[in-house]
Design a protein around this motif. Structure first.
Motif, PDB file in Angstrom:
ATOM      1  N   TRP A 215      86.775 -30.080  72.405  1.00 45.12           N
ATOM      2  CA  TRP A 215      87.172 -31.476  72.571  1.00 45.12           C
ATOM      3  C   TRP A 215      87.105 -32.187  71.224  1.00 45.12           C
ATOM      4  N   ARG A 216      87.999 -33.144  71.034  1.00 44.80           N
ATOM      5  CA  ARG A 216      88.018 -33.935  69.807  1.00 44.80           C
ATOM      6  C   ARG A 216      87.242 -35.224  70.033  1.00 44.80           C
ATOM      7  N   ILE A 217      86.583 -35.688  68.977  1.00 43.43           N
ATOM      8  CA  ILE A 217      85.856 -36.951  69.010  1.00 43.43           C
ATOM      9  C   ILE A 217      86.595 -37.893  68.075  1.00 43.43           C
ATOM     10  N   LEU A 218      87.067 -38.983  68.632  1.00 41.67           N
ATOM     11  CA  LEU A 218      87.877 -39.926  67.858  1.00 41.67           C
ATOM     12  C   LEU A 218      87.163 -41.252  67.699  1.00 41.67           C
ATOM     13  N   PHE A 219      87.236 -41.780  66.494  1.00 41.03           N
ATOM     14  CA  PHE A 219      86.758 -43.123  66.205  1.00 41.03           C
ATOM     15  C   PHE A 219      87.961 -44.048  66.274  1.00 41.03           C
ATOM     16  N   VAL A 220      87.869 -45.097  67.081  1.00 42.88           N
ATOM     17  CA  VAL A 220      88.959 -46.058  67.256  1.00 42.88           C
ATOM     18  C   VAL A 220      88.548 -47.348  66.533  1.00 42.88           C
ATOM     19  N   PRO A 221      89.100 -47.582  65.340  1.00 46.62           N
ATOM     20  CA  PRO A 221      88.617 -48.696  64.518  1.00 46.62           C
ATOM     21  C   PRO A 221      88.939 -50.082  65.056  1.00 46.62           C
TER      22      PRO A 221
ATOM     23  N   ASP B 139      73.852 -34.696  70.591  1.00 50.92           N
ATOM     24  CA  ASP B 139      73.870 -33.483  71.409  1.00 50.92           C
ATOM     25  C   ASP B 139      75.185 -33.378  72.176  1.00 50.92           C
ATOM     26  N   TRP B 140      75.568 -34.473  72.795  1.00 49.32           N
ATOM     27  CA  TRP B 140      76.792 -34.483  73.597  1.00 49.32           C
ATOM     28  C   TRP B 140      78.008 -34.217  72.721  1.00 49.32           C
ATOM     29  N   CYS B 141      78.060 -34.877  71.569  1.00 47.90           N
ATOM     30  CA  CYS B 141      79.181 -34.656  70.647  1.00 47.90           C
ATOM     31  C   CYS B 141      79.243 -33.203  70.190  1.00 47.90           C
ATOM     32  N   MET B 142      78.102 -32.611  69.906  1.00 47.56           N
ATOM     33  CA  MET B 142      78.065 -31.203  69.498  1.00 47.56           C
ATOM     34  C   MET B 142      78.617 -30.316  70.617  1.00 47.56           C
ATOM     35  N   ARG B 143      78.211 -30.590  71.835  1.00 44.02           N
ATOM     36  CA  ARG B 143      78.702 -29.782  72.965  1.00 44.02           C
ATOM     37  C   ARG B 143      80.198 -29.986  73.193  1.00 44.02           C
ATOM     38  N   PHE B 144      80.681 -31.224  73.026  1.00 51.04           N
ATOM     39  CA  PHE B 144      82.126 -31.464  73.151  1.00 51.04           C
ATOM     40  C   PHE B 144      82.885 -30.653  72.116  1.00 51.04           C
ATOM     41  N   ARG B 145      82.432 -30.715  70.871  1.00 57.37           N
ATOM     42  CA  ARG B 145      83.131 -30.002  69.789  1.00 57.37           C
ATOM     43  C   ARG B 145      83.108 -28.494  70.018  1.00 57.37           C
ATOM     44  N   LYS B 146      81.985 -27.967  70.492  1.00 57.46           N
ATOM     45  CA  LYS B 146      81.886 -26.521  70.743  1.00 57.46           C
ATOM     46  C   LYS B 146      82.851 -26.070  71.839  1.00 57.46           C
TER      47      LYS B 146
END
Length: 147
Positions: free
Chosen positions: A65-71, A55-62
């Motif tokens: 905001w970018r969601i980054l995976f840091v390997p 839910d939070w990620c969906m709201r960030f994207r809307k």
């Protein structure tokens, strides 16, 4: 020929070499800018145990905001610790959370029949998982499966 869903959870694939933008990331470990939280608000407290991160990620994207995976970020997550003693309770809330997520974000985008099919799939999955847990538990109680 590749097998469909050969690694559904992606845990057998090599990590990417650098940052990777993704649609969502597990709430097991998130680092979030205060400005982003102020922009989208805190986690939705209507969820219990699961799907609040989606839910939070969906709201960030809307909100752009970018969601980054840091390997290369070292993380240890003891997956399943809370579900070990009460798996059906946890699965109930996981599936209930998925229903909340789909209703919240997709109810107005898809016809009612599609949402009905999604709901049916979610609850059929819950029923199947409950049956599997129950059968395993019954097998243990009856002494089956011991060597």
């Amino acid at each position: 020929m590749a097998t469909p869903f050969f690694d559904f959870h992606l845990h057998k694939q090599a990590l990417p070499g650098n940052l990777l933008e993704v649609e969502a990331i597990s709430g097991a470990l998130m680092l979030v800018r205060q400005k982003a939280i102020e922009d989208v608000g805190p986690w939705d407290e209507g969820y219990f145990l699961h799907c609040e991160d989606l839910d939070w990620c969906m709201r960030f994207r809307k909100k752009g905001w970018r969601i980054l995976f840091v390997p290369d970020a070292p993380v240890v997550h003891y997956k399943g610790t809370c579900s070990r003693s009460r798996p059906i309770f946890v699965e109930w809330h996981k599936h209930k959370g998925m229903m909340r997520f789909y209703r919240k974000f997709f109810r107005h985008e898809y016809p009612g029949v599609v949402m009905w099919l999604v709901a049916m799939g979610i609850w059929l999955r819950f029923g199947a998982i409950t049956a599997i847990y129950s059968a395993r538990r019954a097998g243990r109680l009856l002494g089956l499966g011991r060597e």
